[in-house]
Design an enzyme around this catalytic site. Sequence first.
Site, PDB file in Angstrom:
ATOM      1  N   SER A  21      30.591  52.317  40.832  1.00 28.36           N
ATOM      2  CA  SER A  21      30.396  52.779  39.641  1.00 28.36           C
ATOM      3  C   SER A  21      31.655  53.589  39.232  1.00 28.36           C
ATOM      4  CB  SER A  21      29.266  53.649  39.491  1.00 28.36           C
ATOM      5  OG  SER A  21      28.048  53.015  39.613  1.00 28.36           O
ATOM      6  N   ARG A 120      20.322  38.543  32.835  1.00 28.18           N
ATOM      7  CA  ARG A 120      20.275  39.959  32.857  1.00 28.18           C
ATOM      8  C   ARG A 120      20.155  40.361  31.218  1.00 28.18           C
ATOM      9  NH1 ARG A 120      23.580  42.744  37.145  1.00 28.18           N
ATOM     10  NH2 ARG A 120      22.138  44.678  36.518  1.00 28.18           N
ATOM     11  N   SER A 166      19.008  54.151  31.584  1.00 30.46           N
ATOM     12  CA  SER A 166      20.171  53.219  32.130  1.00 30.46           C
ATOM     13  C   SER A 166      21.520  53.965  31.796  1.00 30.46           C
ATOM     14  CB  SER A 166      20.174  51.811  31.294  1.00 30.46           C
ATOM     15  OG  SER A 166      21.533  51.321  31.426  1.00 30.46           O
ATOM     16  N   ASP A 311      19.485  51.782  43.231  1.00 30.27           N
ATOM     17  CA  ASP A 311      20.234  50.855  43.794  1.00 30.27           C
ATOM     18  C   ASP A 311      19.711  50.830  45.282  1.00 30.27           C
ATOM     19  OD1 ASP A 311      20.921  49.912  41.369  1.00 30.27           O
ATOM     20  OD2 ASP A 311      23.097  50.953  41.828  1.00 30.27           O
TER      21      ASP A 311
HETATM   22  O1  SPQ Z   1      26.726  46.416  37.943  1.00 28.76           O
HETATM   23  P1  SPQ Z   1      25.520  45.684  38.286  1.00 28.76           P
HETATM   24  O2  SPQ Z   1      25.508  44.494  38.718  1.00 28.76           O
HETATM   25  O3  SPQ Z   1      24.309  46.202  37.241  1.00 28.76           O
HETATM   26  O4  SPQ Z   1      25.172  46.822  39.739  1.00 28.76           O
HETATM   27  C1  SPQ Z   1      24.093  47.628  39.905  1.00 28.76           C
HETATM   28  C2  SPQ Z   1      24.214  47.446  41.715  1.00 28.76           C
HETATM   29  O5  SPQ Z   1      23.012  47.202  42.409  1.00 28.76           O
HETATM   30  O6  SPQ Z   1      25.262  47.484  42.118  1.00 28.76           O
HETATM   31  C3  SPQ Z   1      22.639  46.917  39.589  1.00 28.76           C
HETATM   32  F1  SPQ Z   1      22.083  45.918  39.846  1.00 28.76           F
HETATM   33  O7  SPQ Z   1      24.277  48.869  39.857  1.00 28.76           O
HETATM   34  C4  SPQ Z   1      24.188  49.676  38.442  1.00 28.76           C
HETATM   35  C5  SPQ Z   1      22.937  50.725  38.501  1.00 28.76           C
HETATM   36  O8  SPQ Z   1      21.580  49.892  38.751  1.00 28.76           O
HETATM   37  C6  SPQ Z   1      25.486  50.328  38.273  1.00 28.76           C
HETATM   38  C7  SPQ Z   1      25.206  51.424  37.254  1.00 28.76           C
HETATM   39  C8  SPQ Z   1      26.619  51.907  36.647  1.00 28.76           C
HETATM   40  O9  SPQ Z   1      27.637  51.908  37.247  1.00 28.76           O
HETATM   41  O10 SPQ Z   1      26.524  52.299  35.769  1.00 28.76           O
HETATM   42  C9  SPQ Z   1      24.031  51.777  36.681  1.00 28.76           C
HETATM   43  C10 SPQ Z   1      22.720  51.239  37.286  1.00 28.76           C
HETATM   44  O11 SPQ Z   1      22.416  50.398  36.240  1.00 28.76           O
HETATM   45  P2  SPQ Z   1      21.486  50.817  34.767  1.00 28.76           P
HETATM   46  O12 SPQ Z   1      21.121  49.258  34.141  1.00 28.76           O
HETATM   47  O13 SPQ Z   1      20.384  51.557  35.376  1.00 28.76           O
HETATM   48  O14 SPQ Z   1      22.402  51.411  34.183  1.00 28.76           O
END
Ligand code: SPQ
Length: 429
Positions: A21, A120, A166, A311
Amino acid sequence: MKLKINSQGLKGRLKVPGDKSISHRSIMFGSIAKGKTIIHDILRGEDVLSTIEAFRALGVEIEDDGQVITVHGQGISKLKEPEKALDMGNSGTSTRLLSGILAGLPFETTLFGDDSLSKRPMDRVATPLQMMGAEIVGQTDKVKLPMTIKGSAHLKAIDYVLPVASAQVKSAVIFAALQAEGLTKVVEKEKTRSHTEEMLVQFGGEITVSDKTILVPGGQKLIGQEVTVPGDISSAAFWLVAALVVENSELILENVGINETRTGILEVIQAMGGQLEIEQDEVAKAATLKVKASQLKGTEISGDLIPRLIDELPIIALLATQVEGKTIIRDAAELKVKETDRIAVVADALNSMGANIEPTDDGMIIQGGTKLHAPENAINTLGDHRIGMMVAIAALLVENGEIDLERAEAIQTSYPSFFDDLGKLSGNL
Ligand code: SPQ
């Protein structure tokens, strides 16, 4: 890939790779700021490489000498229309955060991704960005990729209550707000990871955060910085669980990022009775974690804890199969819209190995004390890195037989050196 891993216990010391992140955000902030940004310890996983390639296509010079990454930012208004559609690969973070940046740029960009990312939902970012004045068109009314964004040079500030917890949606609105006219207000349902807010301040930006309310003034200019990316607690989670459940294990994990919006897993381990020591490093928000094989008991995981370990839930589910008693996970319906439906896929994979997991609408009920065996059929990651790594850790608990893991290469998205580290720590070089 065939997995057969014999371990007499995991031993040793590991510096886990950089936080995914924070790595994404360091490239993004470096690209929209003016001046040089130097990034140390970035994660060179496929997801972050998608972000780097996207900003190169938008005209930003980004160098990688194998040690540090240097981003030659010229300010957000200097980003230019890409010659072709941008490939976001498997990365939800790249897609959703970049959408917020593109919302304020007066040109058209199309984003596409792999089979998993194309399923997604993108309406969660399209809705607030459209309210601010961007034009966004995707496939179906849920706005799936491929999606075309036509930004507006006159974005309006909005007041927005996030309908889902999120960090990606919050961050997309913050990136758009930086370019809008007026003060944008974002209210979170539950607190989610705070890396965008923190890095905005680091880059000289202005933001006010009070509990779940965030205020961002428009028309901001940012300045390039030197950033050091801490280790990813979401990657460390696989080793924490492996050490807790494999007999005779004792691991030391160094430089693990412990931003409080990410440390839910440490609280779960403590609630389960795990032997875990947390030594805060001198560097802010990183720690050395010492963990040992432990006798554990089941717990409940719900409410505002969920975004702080979202995660980690696949690997926590594996952990819960090995403790005494039942573990209940609720309020985690967001798991269904990750790289896979992580409720269904985790339950199917572990149940095929002898676990007893009941999937529910918003979580799982996991009976502990189950012995895992090699499944009859192959397990497919379906392109989900966290499923792949969870199954590889489960393989440490299987005494006889091997697991056939299909699409194991998905692990490259967040942890390219995962199998090297597994080999070193488990003594299976
Ligand atoms: O980037 P991506 O594919 O969404 O990755 C994931 C992961 O497991 O690595 C989720 F599938 O992490 C997200 C996390 O779930 C990364 C993230 C961020 O860097 O802001 C936030 C979270 O997602 P969200 O939808 O809750 O904002």
